[in-house]
Design a protein around this motif. Structure first.
Motif, PDB file in Angstrom:
ATOM      1  N   LEU A 131       0.836  -1.200   0.000  1.00  0.00           N
ATOM      2  CA  LEU A 131       0.000   0.000   0.000  1.00  0.00           C
ATOM      3  C   LEU A 131       0.876   1.256   0.000  1.00  0.00           C
ATOM      4  O   LEU A 131       0.578   2.237  -0.704  1.00  0.00           O
ATOM      5  N   ALA A 132       1.954   1.247   0.764  1.00  0.00           N
ATOM      6  CA  ALA A 132       2.865   2.395   0.808  1.00  0.00           C
ATOM      7  C   ALA A 132       3.451   2.670  -0.568  1.00  0.00           C
ATOM      8  O   ALA A 132       3.604   3.828  -0.977  1.00  0.00           O
ATOM      9  N   ALA A 133       3.776   1.605  -1.304  1.00  0.00           N
ATOM     10  CA  ALA A 133       4.327   1.786  -2.649  1.00  0.00           C
ATOM     11  C   ALA A 133       3.296   2.416  -3.581  1.00  0.00           C
ATOM     12  O   ALA A 133       3.622   3.301  -4.383  1.00  0.00           O
ATOM     13  N   GLN A 134       2.034   1.994  -3.485  1.00  0.00           N
ATOM     14  CA  GLN A 134       0.987   2.570  -4.332  1.00  0.00           C
ATOM     15  C   GLN A 134       0.738   4.036  -3.976  1.00  0.00           C
ATOM     16  O   GLN A 134       0.575   4.881  -4.871  1.00  0.00           O
ATOM     17  N   VAL A 135       0.718   4.352  -2.698  1.00  0.00           N
ATOM     18  CA  VAL A 135       0.532   5.749  -2.287  1.00  0.00           C
ATOM     19  C   VAL A 135       1.708   6.610  -2.775  1.00  0.00           C
ATOM     20  O   VAL A 135       1.526   7.754  -3.210  1.00  0.00           O
ATOM     21  N   ALA A 136       2.904   6.054  -2.709  1.00  0.00           N
ATOM     22  CA  ALA A 136       4.074   6.780  -3.200  1.00  0.00           C
ATOM     23  C   ALA A 136       3.963   7.021  -4.705  1.00  0.00           C
ATOM     24  O   ALA A 136       4.325   8.098  -5.200  1.00  0.00           O
ATOM     25  N   GLY A 137       3.443   6.029  -5.444  1.00  0.00           N
ATOM     26  CA  GLY A 137       3.242   6.212  -6.881  1.00  0.00           C
ATOM     27  C   GLY A 137       2.238   7.299  -7.190  1.00  0.00           C
ATOM     28  O   GLY A 137       2.429   8.111  -8.110  1.00  0.00           O
TER      29      GLY A 137
END
Length: 401
Positions: A131-137
């Motif tokens: 989820l953190a990676a998607q939010v960062a994207g």
């Protein structure tokens, strides 16, 4: 301003933090830099008036870097891989390279901060990390959107309508797919680093898909714009100002800096009307000769595309343009004038054969519109003459009592 903001936020990043998921790959930082170079060197472009928004696969090496190297190594790979691609591959002007370099650094710093904050103490393969990676994207896309919007607003003095919505609608799905591919790549690298090479083919297919989607979207927009031009010019015929409306809308549809219309009459005299998008002004050169060069360039063709690479001399004689689309206007089977657009807005896209087809359709409508405009002008003159005859004596010319 972007660079200053990035440097200010850099103090909140732990540059020496250990990699979240070290992998058995030689020189991971160097490979990441190469990934950023390829991602930024080969992109798909979305034209937004004078500016061009580029969509790339940069989220893929970004996500990989968040897992396999330290934040400091990730920022270094981002800058040393992306900036040279702008110069060596995309050949951007210096001012745009500086702007993009500031954007890259700010984007990278924000992505690292957001990823770290959302992940917390979760392990590499935890759902919170994904989820953190998607939010960062999403953060990366929004930073790019508002950076481009600000640049256009500064250069053009206004915010183009629907700009943020248009970029976000395309950028958010793109970011989700790219981040997902990056997470799959991380999982594969953790299992067997040799299998990572197989994902390169998937990245190539995804790039071709993005480029095809942008092209289809551009063609659809061109058809919509063509219909809008037809309706707008028809309305202008009724209230006057058809030529200015035609040139302004033609330049807008073709995303050109300059539009030019030359009309001839039965006596051989010609008038040239010129429109510049930068000033929004129409100039008229009465009695301008019907340039023989235009007839020679067209020959028996309805339109021609001139580029700097193969038609440098002709472009210089036409006014020193970078590129030109030229089409003939025909009335009753004869050439009655020419329509020209020159110099595509932005410094990335150029006129293509698809643009030439759209331009031919515009020229055909312009021929009809100019013929109708002449008929309306004759009708107005005839109405005035008949009104004068009705109110005045034919022999003396004095008003009737």
């Amino acid at each position: 301003a972007l660079m200053v903001g990035a440097v200010a936020l850099l103090g909140f990043v732990d540059l020496d933090a250990p990699a979240l998921l070290p992998v058995d790959v030689p020189a991971p930082g160097l490979l990441l830099g190469l990934g950023f170079f390829l991602a930024e060197g080969f992109v798909v472009h979305l034209q937004l008036r004078r500016e061009t928004q580029s969509f790339s696969l940069s989220e893929v090496p970004f996500v990989i870097g968040l897992f396999v190297v330290s934040p400091g190594a990730l920022l270094l790979a981002r800058m040393l891989g992306s900036v040279p691609a702008l110069v060596a591959v995309r050949r951007q002007p210096l001012l745009k390279v500086i702007f993009n370099a500031g954007y890259f650094l700010l984007d990278a710093v924000l992505v690292v901060l957001v990823f770290t904050a959302v992940r917390g103490d979760a392990v590499a393969h935890d759902w919170r990390t994904w989820l953190a990676a998607q939010v960062a994207g999403i953060t990366a896309i929004m930073v790019g959107t508002f950076a481009v919007a600000a640049a256009i607003a500064i250069t053009e003095g206004r915010m183009p309508p629907g700009l943020v919505r248009g970029i976000s609608q395309l950028g958010l799905p793109t970011a989700f797919l790219n981040v997902s591919l990056g997470l799959v790549t991380v999982t594969v690298l953790d299992t067997d680093p040799r299998a990572g090479a197989l994902l390169l083919a998937l990245c190539g297919v995804l790039f071709l898909f993005y480029r095809s989607h942008i092209r289809l979207q551009s063609n659809h927009q061109s058809l919509s714009d063509l219909y809008a031009v037809t309706r707008t010019v028809d309305d202008a015929l009724e209230r006057g100002g058809a030529i200015e409306t035609l040139l302004a809308r033609t330049a807008d549809v073709m995303r050109a800096e300059h539009a030019d219309l030359v009309l001839g009459d039965t006596n051989g005299a010609c008038t040239r009307f010129s429109w510049r998008a930068s000033t929004g002004e129409l100039t008229r050169d009465v009695g301008a000769p019907f340039v023989r060069l235009r007839q020679d360039l067209l020959g028996e063709r309805d339109s021609v595309l001139l580029t700097r690479r193969r038609d440098r001399e002709a472009l210089e004689r036409l006014g020193g343009h970078r590129e030109v689309l030229l089409a003939s206007l025909r009335g009753e089977g004869l050439v009655s004038g020419t329509l020209l657009v020159a110099d595509r807005l932005g410094n990335v896209a150029s006129f293509t054969e698809d643009d030439q087809h759209v331009f031919e359709a515009l020229a055909n409508h312009a021929s009809i519109a100019m013929r109708n405009n002449r008929l309306l002008e004759r009708l107005r003159v005839e109405i005035v003459e008949r009104e004068h005859q009705a109110l005045h004596d034919r022999l003396t010319g004095l008003p009737n009592r």
